[in-house]
Design a protein around this motif. Sequence first.
Motif, mmCIF file in Angstrom:
data_model
loop_
_atom_site.group_PDB
_atom_site.id
_atom_site.type_symbol
_atom_site.label_atom_id
_atom_site.label_comp_id
_atom_site.label_asym_id
_atom_site.label_seq_id
_atom_site.Cartn_x
_atom_site.Cartn_y
_atom_site.Cartn_z
ATOM 1 N N ARG A 177 22.029 -32.244 35.938
ATOM 2 C CA ARG A 177 20.862 -32.666 35.153
ATOM 3 C C ARG A 177 19.709 -33.007 36.091
ATOM 4 N N ARG A 189 17.202 -31.714 32.063
ATOM 5 C CA ARG A 189 18.024 -30.775 31.301
ATOM 6 C C ARG A 189 19.209 -30.308 32.157
ATOM 7 N N THR A 214 25.418 -28.381 26.897
ATOM 8 C CA THR A 214 23.998 -28.567 27.190
ATOM 9 C C THR A 214 23.651 -30.031 26.999
ATOM 10 N N ARG A 223 20.439 -33.161 27.620
ATOM 11 C CA ARG A 223 19.011 -33.357 27.866
ATOM 12 C C ARG A 223 18.643 -34.816 27.607
#
Length: 338
Positions: free
Chosen positions: A100, A133, A169, A171
């Motif tokens: 990240r 992200r 994923t 974020r």
Amino acid sequence: MKKLFSATAIALALSAGAALAADLPAVKAPLPPPLPPPPLWTGFYVGLNAGYSWGSTNNVEVGTANLYDTFGNNGLLPFVIDPGAGAAALAASGNVNAQRNGFIGGGQVGYNYQFGNSFLVGLEADLQGTGIRSENSFTGGTSWNAFNVAAGPFGLSFDRSAAGTTTVTTRTDWLGTVRGRLGYIWGPSFLIYATGGLAYGGVQATTNQSLLLNNTLSASVLGAQVAALSVPYASIGGIGRYNESRIGWTVGGGIEWLFAPNLSFKAEYLYYDLGEVRYLNGPLAAVGPQLTVLGFTSPALTSINQGITRVKFDGHIARVGINYHFISAPPVPVVARY
């Protein structure tokens, strides 16, 4: 005559004394001691900041358990006991290295109080939008023999294999802090400080899983395979999502330079921790055709699995900023000279 002489002597003595006094240096009153420097840092301020953030705990764990399998101990074919049926879930279990990182920028507002000429305490709140992200995947696979049956030179074997792909994923959409500051003023235009307090932010995570199963029934004579029937499964992917605001903590430090009466430049480092998130993924299924064996028709071949994802949202921030201080130095008093 004597009176005239005495008056003349007195006048001459007075004249000489006045001339001697005129030649002596003038004596001035002592100046007051110098005033201490004004408190340059005390007051409210607002500013902007920008920087970069990178993750601290980048490992994301995905665990998957088997809930039902047609050929398993919890299945509906009593004549087949497959201890390895749950191993299909292992193909969808593993770790993702989620790197990240991203840019971060926003604004801050705060108040400083300078005391003892060299020390400062303060309170600062900031709020940033972020581009932090990560997206990464892993692929797993397992294979096992469900059973072997031998009758003289003839043999019958049932083998199974599984392959799974998982993508995670993560974020962080926004991040803010409310922190205390304790600093030492050097210069008097330089401030070195430590800071820490509350952190809060909006985070998201998504897990996508797929699972492919294949059953192979093969016949052999004298150990050599003579026929094989492969039965593949169609995958129904499991999806899990998390989208919440979280509260945690932060700690760090920095330096600040008051390069103009109302302007300062700062460089700062923070570590933040918003805690660990756990969420369930949607059921992950692999579905095959029906089988008829010895007049018995099975339900559609099915393997149903349940995954759970564990993500920790923490990281490091390195940033710079500029502040405008709502302060003004007190007027310098005028000392009259006589």
